[in-house]
Design a protein around this motif. Structure first.
Motif, PDB file in Angstrom:
ATOM      1  N   ILE A 131       0.851  -1.185   0.000  1.00  0.00           N
ATOM      2  CA  ILE A 131       0.000   0.000   0.000  1.00  0.00           C
ATOM      3  C   ILE A 131       0.887   1.235   0.000  1.00  0.00           C
ATOM      4  CG2 ILE A 131      -1.825   1.220   1.242  1.00  0.00           C
ATOM      5  CD1 ILE A 131      -2.122  -1.534   2.835  1.00  0.00           C
ATOM      6  N   SER A 132       0.626   2.163  -0.938  1.00  0.00           N
ATOM      7  CA  SER A 132       1.325   3.438  -0.954  1.00  0.00           C
ATOM      8  C   SER A 132       0.329   4.539  -1.289  1.00  0.00           C
ATOM      9  CB  SER A 132       2.464   3.415  -1.986  1.00  0.00           C
ATOM     10  OG  SER A 132       3.184   4.628  -1.943  1.00  0.00           O
ATOM     11  N   ASN A 133       0.108   5.432  -0.328  1.00  0.00           N
ATOM     12  CA  ASN A 133      -0.826   6.544  -0.491  1.00  0.00           C
ATOM     13  C   ASN A 133      -2.209   6.034  -0.883  1.00  0.00           C
ATOM     14  OD1 ASN A 133      -1.468   9.312  -0.397  1.00  0.00           O
ATOM     15  ND2 ASN A 133      -1.381   9.447  -2.616  1.00  0.00           N
ATOM     16  N   ALA A 134      -2.811   5.269   0.006  1.00  0.00           N
ATOM     17  CA  ALA A 134      -4.103   4.665  -0.287  1.00  0.00           C
ATOM     18  C   ALA A 134      -4.896   4.487   0.996  1.00  0.00           C
ATOM     19  CB  ALA A 134      -3.900   3.318  -0.975  1.00  0.00           C
ATOM     20  N   ALA A 135      -6.213   4.354   0.847  1.00  0.00           N
ATOM     21  CA  ALA A 135      -7.109   4.032   1.958  1.00  0.00           C
ATOM     22  C   ALA A 135      -7.859   2.770   1.566  1.00  0.00           C
ATOM     23  CB  ALA A 135      -8.064   5.178   2.231  1.00  0.00           C
ATOM     24  N   LEU A 136      -7.480   1.657   2.155  1.00  0.00           N
ATOM     25  CA  LEU A 136      -7.984   0.361   1.717  1.00  0.00           C
ATOM     26  C   LEU A 136      -8.849  -0.300   2.777  1.00  0.00           C
ATOM     27  CD1 LEU A 136      -4.871  -1.363   0.084  1.00  0.00           C
ATOM     28  CD2 LEU A 136      -6.711  -0.145  -1.050  1.00  0.00           C
ATOM     29  N   THR A 137      -9.902  -0.977   2.312  1.00  0.00           N
ATOM     30  CA  THR A 137     -10.616  -1.948   3.131  1.00  0.00           C
ATOM     31  C   THR A 137     -10.241  -3.333   2.619  1.00  0.00           C
ATOM     32  OG1 THR A 137     -12.479  -0.489   3.613  1.00  0.00           O
ATOM     33  CG2 THR A 137     -12.852  -2.861   3.812  1.00  0.00           C
ATOM     34  N   ILE A 138      -9.666  -4.130   3.509  1.00  0.00           N
ATOM     35  CA  ILE A 138      -9.210  -5.477   3.175  1.00  0.00           C
ATOM     36  C   ILE A 138      -9.996  -6.424   4.077  1.00  0.00           C
ATOM     37  CG2 ILE A 138      -7.215  -7.012   3.096  1.00  0.00           C
ATOM     38  CD1 ILE A 138      -5.442  -4.512   2.847  1.00  0.00           C
ATOM     39  N   ALA A 139     -10.920  -7.209   3.496  1.00  0.00           N
ATOM     40  CA  ALA A 139     -11.857  -7.973   4.317  1.00  0.00           C
ATOM     41  C   ALA A 139     -12.064  -9.384   3.775  1.00  0.00           C
ATOM     42  CB  ALA A 139     -13.205  -7.246   4.376  1.00  0.00           C
ATOM     43  N   LEU A 167      -8.789  -3.556   8.264  1.00  0.00           N
ATOM     44  CA  LEU A 167      -8.625  -5.002   8.134  1.00  0.00           C
ATOM     45  C   LEU A 167      -9.739  -5.694   8.908  1.00  0.00           C
ATOM     46  CD1 LEU A 167      -4.792  -5.088   8.737  1.00  0.00           C
ATOM     47  CD2 LEU A 167      -5.891  -5.797   6.618  1.00  0.00           C
ATOM     48  N   LEU A 168     -10.609  -6.400   8.193  1.00  0.00           N
ATOM     49  CA  LEU A 168     -11.755  -7.051   8.813  1.00  0.00           C
ATOM     50  C   LEU A 168     -11.813  -8.526   8.406  1.00  0.00           C
ATOM     51  CD1 LEU A 168     -14.504  -4.351   8.060  1.00  0.00           C
ATOM     52  CD2 LEU A 168     -13.320  -4.707  10.228  1.00  0.00           C
ATOM     53  N   ALA A 169     -11.842  -9.409   9.379  1.00  0.00           N
ATOM     54  CA  ALA A 169     -12.137 -10.830   9.162  1.00  0.00           C
ATOM     55  C   ALA A 169     -11.209 -11.500   8.159  1.00  0.00           C
ATOM     56  CB  ALA A 169     -13.603 -11.007   8.726  1.00  0.00           C
ATOM     57  N   ASN A 170      -9.930 -11.157   8.206  1.00  0.00           N
ATOM     58  CA  ASN A 170      -8.931 -11.828   7.385  1.00  0.00           C
ATOM     59  C   ASN A 170      -8.175 -12.877   8.199  1.00  0.00           C
ATOM     60  OD1 ASN A 170      -8.867  -9.881   4.902  1.00  0.00           O
ATOM     61  ND2 ASN A 170      -8.663  -8.529   6.681  1.00  0.00           N
ATOM     62  N   GLY A 186      -6.075   3.404  10.910  1.00  0.00           N
ATOM     63  CA  GLY A 186      -7.000   2.383  10.475  1.00  0.00           C
ATOM     64  C   GLY A 186      -7.493   1.492  11.585  1.00  0.00           C
ATOM     65  N   GLU A 187      -8.110   0.376  11.209  1.00  0.00           N
ATOM     66  CA  GLU A 187      -8.787  -0.514  12.138  1.00  0.00           C
ATOM     67  C   GLU A 187      -8.398  -1.955  11.861  1.00  0.00           C
ATOM     68  OE1 GLU A 187     -13.354  -2.027  13.040  1.00  0.00           O
ATOM     69  OE2 GLU A 187     -13.003  -0.291  11.745  1.00  0.00           O
ATOM     70  N   VAL A 188      -8.243  -2.731  12.927  1.00  0.00           N
ATOM     71  CA  VAL A 188      -7.950  -4.162  12.822  1.00  0.00           C
ATOM     72  C   VAL A 188      -8.982  -4.889  13.680  1.00  0.00           C
ATOM     73  CG1 VAL A 188      -6.231  -5.977  13.136  1.00  0.00           C
ATOM     74  CG2 VAL A 188      -5.485  -3.662  12.565  1.00  0.00           C
ATOM     75  N   PHE A 204      -2.649   2.232  14.281  1.00  0.00           N
ATOM     76  CA  PHE A 204      -4.058   1.918  14.103  1.00  0.00           C
ATOM     77  C   PHE A 204      -4.899   2.616  15.165  1.00  0.00           C
ATOM     78  CE2 PHE A 204      -2.002  -1.704  12.011  1.00  0.00           C
ATOM     79  CZ  PHE A 204      -2.682  -1.690  10.805  1.00  0.00           C
ATOM     80  N   THR A 205      -6.073   3.113  14.741  1.00  0.00           N
ATOM     81  CA  THR A 205      -6.954   3.822  15.672  1.00  0.00           C
ATOM     82  C   THR A 205      -7.843   2.870  16.463  1.00  0.00           C
ATOM     83  OG1 THR A 205      -8.459   4.136  13.799  1.00  0.00           O
ATOM     84  CG2 THR A 205      -6.977   5.956  14.342  1.00  0.00           C
ATOM     85  N   SER A 206      -8.030   1.649  15.968  1.00  0.00           N
ATOM     86  CA  SER A 206      -8.885   0.688  16.660  1.00  0.00           C
ATOM     87  C   SER A 206      -8.383  -0.722  16.397  1.00  0.00           C
ATOM     88  CB  SER A 206     -10.339   0.826  16.175  1.00  0.00           C
ATOM     89  OG  SER A 206     -11.167  -0.170  16.751  1.00  0.00           O
ATOM     90  N   VAL A 207      -8.127  -1.464  17.474  1.00  0.00           N
ATOM     91  CA  VAL A 207      -7.693  -2.855  17.366  1.00  0.00           C
ATOM     92  C   VAL A 207      -8.459  -3.671  18.404  1.00  0.00           C
ATOM     93  CG1 VAL A 207      -5.769  -4.480  17.518  1.00  0.00           C
ATOM     94  CG2 VAL A 207      -5.376  -2.178  16.613  1.00  0.00           C
ATOM     95  N   ASP A 208      -9.263  -4.649  17.958  1.00  0.00           N
ATOM     96  CA  ASP A 208      -9.997  -5.475  18.920  1.00  0.00           C
ATOM     97  C   ASP A 208     -10.651  -6.653  18.193  1.00  0.00           C
ATOM     98  OD1 ASP A 208     -10.822  -6.258  21.403  1.00  0.00           O
ATOM     99  OD2 ASP A 208     -12.051  -4.492  21.805  1.00  0.00           O
ATOM    100  N   TYR A 209     -11.108  -7.628  18.969  1.00  0.00           N
ATOM    101  CA  TYR A 209     -11.829  -8.795  18.479  1.00  0.00           C
ATOM    102  C   TYR A 209     -11.006  -9.626  17.488  1.00  0.00           C
ATOM    103  CZ  TYR A 209     -15.813  -6.550  20.691  1.00  0.00           C
ATOM    104  OH  TYR A 209     -16.649  -5.962  21.609  1.00  0.00           O
ATOM    105  N   ASN A 210      -9.710  -9.723  17.711  1.00  0.00           N
ATOM    106  CA  ASN A 210      -8.845 -10.531  16.866  1.00  0.00           C
ATOM    107  C   ASN A 210      -8.353 -11.760  17.629  1.00  0.00           C
ATOM    108  OD1 ASN A 210      -8.464  -8.548  14.505  1.00  0.00           O
ATOM    109  ND2 ASN A 210      -7.892  -7.304  16.290  1.00  0.00           N
ATOM    110  N   CYS A 211      -7.890 -12.756  16.885  1.00  0.00           N
ATOM    111  CA  CYS A 211      -7.131 -13.861  17.454  1.00  0.00           C
ATOM    112  C   CYS A 211      -5.668 -13.619  17.110  1.00  0.00           C
ATOM    113  CB  CYS A 211      -7.601 -15.197  16.887  1.00  0.00           C
ATOM    114  SG  CYS A 211      -6.583 -16.604  17.442  1.00  0.00           S
ATOM    115  N   VAL A 212      -4.852 -13.380  18.112  1.00  0.00           N
ATOM    116  CA  VAL A 212      -3.437 -13.048  17.919  1.00  0.00           C
ATOM    117  C   VAL A 212      -2.619 -14.120  18.627  1.00  0.00           C
ATOM    118  CG1 VAL A 212      -1.660 -11.287  18.202  1.00  0.00           C
ATOM    119  CG2 VAL A 212      -4.045 -10.598  17.855  1.00  0.00           C
ATOM    120  N   PHE A 213      -1.934 -14.972  17.849  1.00  0.00           N
ATOM    121  CA  PHE A 213      -1.300 -16.152  18.448  1.00  0.00           C
ATOM    122  C   PHE A 213       0.009 -16.468  17.737  1.00  0.00           C
ATOM    123  CE2 PHE A 213      -0.708 -20.812  18.472  1.00  0.00           C
ATOM    124  CZ  PHE A 213      -0.638 -21.019  19.856  1.00  0.00           C
TER     125      PHE A 213
END
Length: 323
Positions: A131-139, A167-170, A186-188, A204-213
């Motif tokens: 990503i370079s100079n972009a606003a992406l939704t990656i889901a 980043l949603l549900a990846n 952004g958001e994760v 990131f402005t919001s990070v929650d509800y992830n599985c981080v392992f």
């Protein structure tokens, strides 16, 4: 304008397999192999690029320059360059593609912000999504085993380096350096981040509800969010590239899958139907037992605001706190 290019076999072209500029075209069902760049849309071209097989192309799979075709259901395998390149305001949706084994990046976005949804981006040597100079939704993507990094920023744009990423549900797994690196905002939410060097870094402005392992380079005090979990997601066979999760996975009853607008679940079409115990929240106008699959599934009807809030949080949610 209005060109249809379909069901052709194009091999051995030294430059491009298909090149279009300032054209509206439908490019579908073609097999393109051993060319330079397989498909190029330039100069404001538009239209769908779908269900093509692009194999072993030297320069890459699909290039969009100042053009926004919808790119869907293509197989892009073994390109020496990038699988898909979007530049100069190329914002057409990229969805349900297989992008595998490229020598470059899976998807590269420069000054372009296409929605990237429901793709399998795997085994690309140059990384997953840049990503370079972009606003992406990656889901809803599987982004796995791509060089060193899964989703990352670059400085290729001449106009800036801002990278706002949602980043949603990846599932983002198997990257020795980092799953996600460098976003400026952004958001994760609702992702599985497992088996990377580091899970994520960036402002990131919001990070929650992830599985981080099992991301050994993560700082001990990394803030993964109040509702995130750290547990083995139980992939079927990660060592063999299978990142589906087992029925016993702690991630199975958490998060969700965000699809494009569709009646697929009602008809058993796109994305299939609900299994026993699965839940759906929808803005549709009818409901009864077995409406979207198993009679033991659960379907909830709600307002668009409630459905959107539930997609963000990965559970049935009250939208008022998001307003």
């Amino acid at each position: 304008t209005g060109v249809a290019i379909s069901r052709n076999t194009i091999t051995g072209a030294l430059s491009q397999g298909i090149y279009l500029t300032n054209t509206s075209a439908t490019v579908t069902g073609n097999t393109i192999a051993d060319t330079g760049m397989a498909i190029v849309f330039a100069g404001g071209s538009s239209g769908p690029i779908s269900a093509n097989r692009l194999h072993g192309c030297d320069w890459g799979g699909i290039s969009c320059d100042a053009s926004s075709p919808e790119i869907s259901e293509n197989q892009i395998v073994g390109a020496l360059g990038a699988g898909i390149v979007c530049s100069a305001g190329s914002n057409g949706a990229i969805t349900r593609n297989l992008i595998y084994g490229s020598g470059g990046r899976g998807i590269a976005c420069v000054d372009s912000s296409p929605p990237i949804t429901l793709n399998r981006i795997q085994g690309n040597i140059g990384g997953g999504v840049s990503i370079s100079n972009a606003a992406l939704t990656i889901a809803g993507n599987v982004i796995a085993d791509n060089g060193l990094k899964g989703v990352f920023t670059t400085t290729e744009s001449w106009t800036g380096s801002v990278a706002y990423v949602t980043l949603l549900a990846n599932t983002i797994a198997g990257h020795p350096e980092a799953g996600v690196m460098g976003a400026t905002a952004g958001e994760v939410s609702g992702n599985i981040l497992s088996g990377n060097g580091a899970s994520f870094s960036g402002a990131f402005t919001s990070v929650d509800y992830n599985c981080v392992f099992n991301n050994p380079l993560d700082a001990p005090d990394l803030n993964t969010g109040e509702h995130s979990i750290s547990a083995d997601p139980q992939f079927v066979a990660a060592a063999y590239g299978n990142y589906h999760i087992l029925r016993t996975s702690p991630c199975r009853d958490a998060g969700g899958v965000v699809s494009n607008p569709t009646c697929g679940a009602c008809l058993g079409g796109f994305m299939g139907v609900l299994a026993a115990g699965e839940k759906c929240i929808s803005t549709t106008n009818r409901n009864f037992v077995g409406r979207m699959g198993s009679p033991k599934s659960e379907v909830y009807l709600a307002s668009p605001a409630t459905v959107a809030a539930s997609a963000v949080e990965g559970r049935l949610a009250d939208p008022r706190k998001h307003l």
